[in-house]
Design a protein around this motif. Sequence first.
Motif, PDB file in Angstrom:
ATOM      1  N   MET A 136      50.913  -2.736   1.057  1.00  0.00           N
ATOM      2  CA  MET A 136      51.609  -3.874   0.150  1.00  0.00           C
ATOM      3  C   MET A 136      50.582  -4.029  -1.694  1.00  0.00           C
ATOM      4  N   ARG A 137      50.968  -4.010  -2.453  1.00  0.00           N
ATOM      5  CA  ARG A 137      50.317  -3.747  -3.493  1.00  0.00           C
ATOM      6  C   ARG A 137      51.396  -4.371  -4.935  1.00  0.00           C
ATOM      7  N   THR A 138      50.119  -4.994  -5.694  1.00  0.00           N
ATOM      8  CA  THR A 138      50.449  -5.654  -7.080  1.00  0.00           C
ATOM      9  C   THR A 138      51.027  -5.158  -7.430  1.00  0.00           C
ATOM     10  N   THR A 139      51.928  -5.332  -8.822  1.00  0.00           N
ATOM     11  CA  THR A 139      52.346  -3.816 -10.091  1.00  0.00           C
ATOM     12  C   THR A 139      51.793  -5.336 -11.605  1.00  0.00           C
ATOM     13  N   ALA A 140      51.742  -3.968 -12.597  1.00  0.00           N
ATOM     14  CA  ALA A 140      51.808  -4.746 -13.530  1.00  0.00           C
ATOM     15  C   ALA A 140      52.467  -3.623 -14.299  1.00  0.00           C
ATOM     16  N   ALA A 141      52.958  -4.672 -15.623  1.00  0.00           N
ATOM     17  CA  ALA A 141      53.217  -3.528 -16.547  1.00  0.00           C
ATOM     18  C   ALA A 141      53.154  -4.203 -17.738  1.00  0.00           C
ATOM     19  N   VAL A 142      52.877  -3.376 -19.210  1.00  0.00           N
ATOM     20  CA  VAL A 142      52.320  -4.069 -20.456  1.00  0.00           C
ATOM     21  C   VAL A 142      53.574  -3.346 -21.716  1.00  0.00           C
ATOM     22  N   SER A 143      53.807  -4.789 -22.265  1.00  0.00           N
ATOM     23  CA  SER A 143      54.260  -3.658 -23.204  1.00  0.00           C
ATOM     24  C   SER A 143      54.144  -4.099 -24.399  1.00  0.00           C
ATOM     25  N   LEU A 199      53.408  -9.126 -14.145  1.00  0.00           N
ATOM     26  CA  LEU A 199      52.649  -8.723 -12.582  1.00  0.00           C
ATOM     27  C   LEU A 199      54.416  -9.102 -11.421  1.00  0.00           C
ATOM     28  N   GLY A 200      54.267  -8.294 -10.551  1.00  0.00           N
ATOM     29  CA  GLY A 200      54.752  -7.791  -9.766  1.00  0.00           C
ATOM     30  C   GLY A 200      54.403  -7.531  -8.664  1.00  0.00           C
ATOM     31  N   GLY A 201      55.529  -6.871  -7.472  1.00  0.00           N
ATOM     32  CA  GLY A 201      54.627  -6.287  -6.565  1.00  0.00           C
ATOM     33  C   GLY A 201      55.250  -7.290  -5.184  1.00  0.00           C
ATOM     34  N   ASP A 202      55.333  -5.697  -3.389  1.00  0.00           N
ATOM     35  CA  ASP A 202      55.442  -6.765  -2.643  1.00  0.00           C
ATOM     36  C   ASP A 202      53.691  -7.070  -1.630  1.00  0.00           C
ATOM     37  N   LEU A 203      52.715  -7.013  -2.723  1.00  0.00           N
ATOM     38  CA  LEU A 203      51.781  -7.813  -2.603  1.00  0.00           C
ATOM     39  C   LEU A 203      52.156  -9.860  -2.112  1.00  0.00           C
ATOM     40  N   TYR A 204      51.258 -10.398  -1.068  1.00  0.00           N
ATOM     41  CA  TYR A 204      51.831 -11.498  -1.420  1.00  0.00           C
ATOM     42  C   TYR A 204      50.587 -12.200  -1.583  1.00  0.00           C
ATOM     43  N   ALA A 205      50.412 -13.134  -2.953  1.00  0.00           N
ATOM     44  CA  ALA A 205      49.288 -13.321  -3.799  1.00  0.00           C
ATOM     45  C   ALA A 205      48.774 -14.534  -2.894  1.00  0.00           C
ATOM     46  N   TYR A 216      49.029 -21.255  -4.936  1.00  0.00           N
ATOM     47  CA  TYR A 216      48.369 -20.025  -5.374  1.00  0.00           C
ATOM     48  C   TYR A 216      47.792 -19.812  -6.106  1.00  0.00           C
ATOM     49  N   LYS A 217      48.943 -19.839  -7.709  1.00  0.00           N
ATOM     50  CA  LYS A 217      48.572 -19.606  -9.510  1.00  0.00           C
ATOM     51  C   LYS A 217      48.296 -20.444  -9.252  1.00  0.00           C
ATOM     52  N   GLU A 218      48.507 -21.762  -9.470  1.00  0.00           N
ATOM     53  CA  GLU A 218      48.269 -22.937 -10.160  1.00  0.00           C
ATOM     54  C   GLU A 218      46.820 -23.106 -10.243  1.00  0.00           C
ATOM     55  N   ASP A 219      46.463 -22.885  -8.981  1.00  0.00           N
ATOM     56  CA  ASP A 219      44.893 -22.930  -8.756  1.00  0.00           C
ATOM     57  C   ASP A 219      43.803 -21.984  -9.242  1.00  0.00           C
ATOM     58  N   LYS A 220      44.310 -20.970  -9.366  1.00  0.00           N
ATOM     59  CA  LYS A 220      43.672 -19.683 -10.015  1.00  0.00           C
ATOM     60  C   LYS A 220      44.133 -19.249 -11.288  1.00  0.00           C
TER      61      LYS A 220
END
Length: 306
Positions: free
Chosen positions: A31-38, A86-92, A56-60
């Motif tokens: 599983m990966r995390t993806t990033a797109a930059v524009s 940020l996206g991808g199928d890696l569960y943060a 998780y997201k709030e705490d981090k």
Amino acid sequence: MGQGSGFGKVILFNEHFVVHGVPAIVAAIGMRTTAAVSRISGGFEYEDNRPATPKYKEDKLSQQKDSIDNIFNAMNLEKKGVRIVLGGDLYAASGVGASAASCVAIARALSDEFDLNYSDDAINRVAYEGEKGYHGVPSGIDNTASTYGGLIWFIKGKENIMERMHLARPVNIVMGNTGKVADTMAAVAGVKERKGKYPEKYDNIFKSAEEVAFKGRKALESFDLEAVGKLMNENHKLLQEIEVSNDDLDGLVNTARENGAIGAKMTGGGLGGYMVALTPEKSVQEKVASAIKKKGFRVLKTTIGI
Ligand code: MEV
């Protein structure tokens, strides 16, 4: 638009010990995390669409901000006129390399968008700076696995040692998520403090951890999975002794063993986050996964040695 991704990871042997120079073994997972930059007309925008453990997201959030600042600094880029998604199928979640995967993904996407042509080594160095936002002084094992993938023997030092290892074929694992968001920085600091307070006890535990790493490497490379499983169990005991496991992790480790896993241990920073069970046979992988799910926890079925 610039794109990039980073692998999730599982530490098979010696999280925490690795921070103090003991060898460790880590595997990337599928599983990966993806990033797109524009580019945008001004300011900085950030959207985090990763699937994640509640809170998780709030705490981090504040650590994540520091991490992104570090990445821009390390790449000599201004954090202006940029949007990152940020996206991808890696569960943060804690323990699966989510922070490292996001650092690698962002560094790769920035390199892509700004035509910087960063090599993997350069991405790894930037991701290490990003990881500091989350871990304080990380060993570098997570960003290394997240950048290069595969199975890696890692020793932290003035110059880190990283050696690629090979498995005869991919092996199934189950990762159980306690659902608790853990603070790796605090867990690492706790080990350091107790190590200073009880030097003799910790020296003995650290020696045993070193032996486990060498035996683990041999067992993995000769594909002796029974031995790998036993060593994972031993490693879990050592991690309990340095007080980075907890009742949830111990409970999931026991559930996995009772349901046929040939070895199980906590993985990553501990005090919450993930455990990992070695379940080469598909039927055992299913059985362990459903037993953990039945207890109300999330599971991830994946493979190492990819
Ligand atoms: C976290 O995934 C691994 C730790 O050993 C910290 C580190 O190595 O930086 C706990």
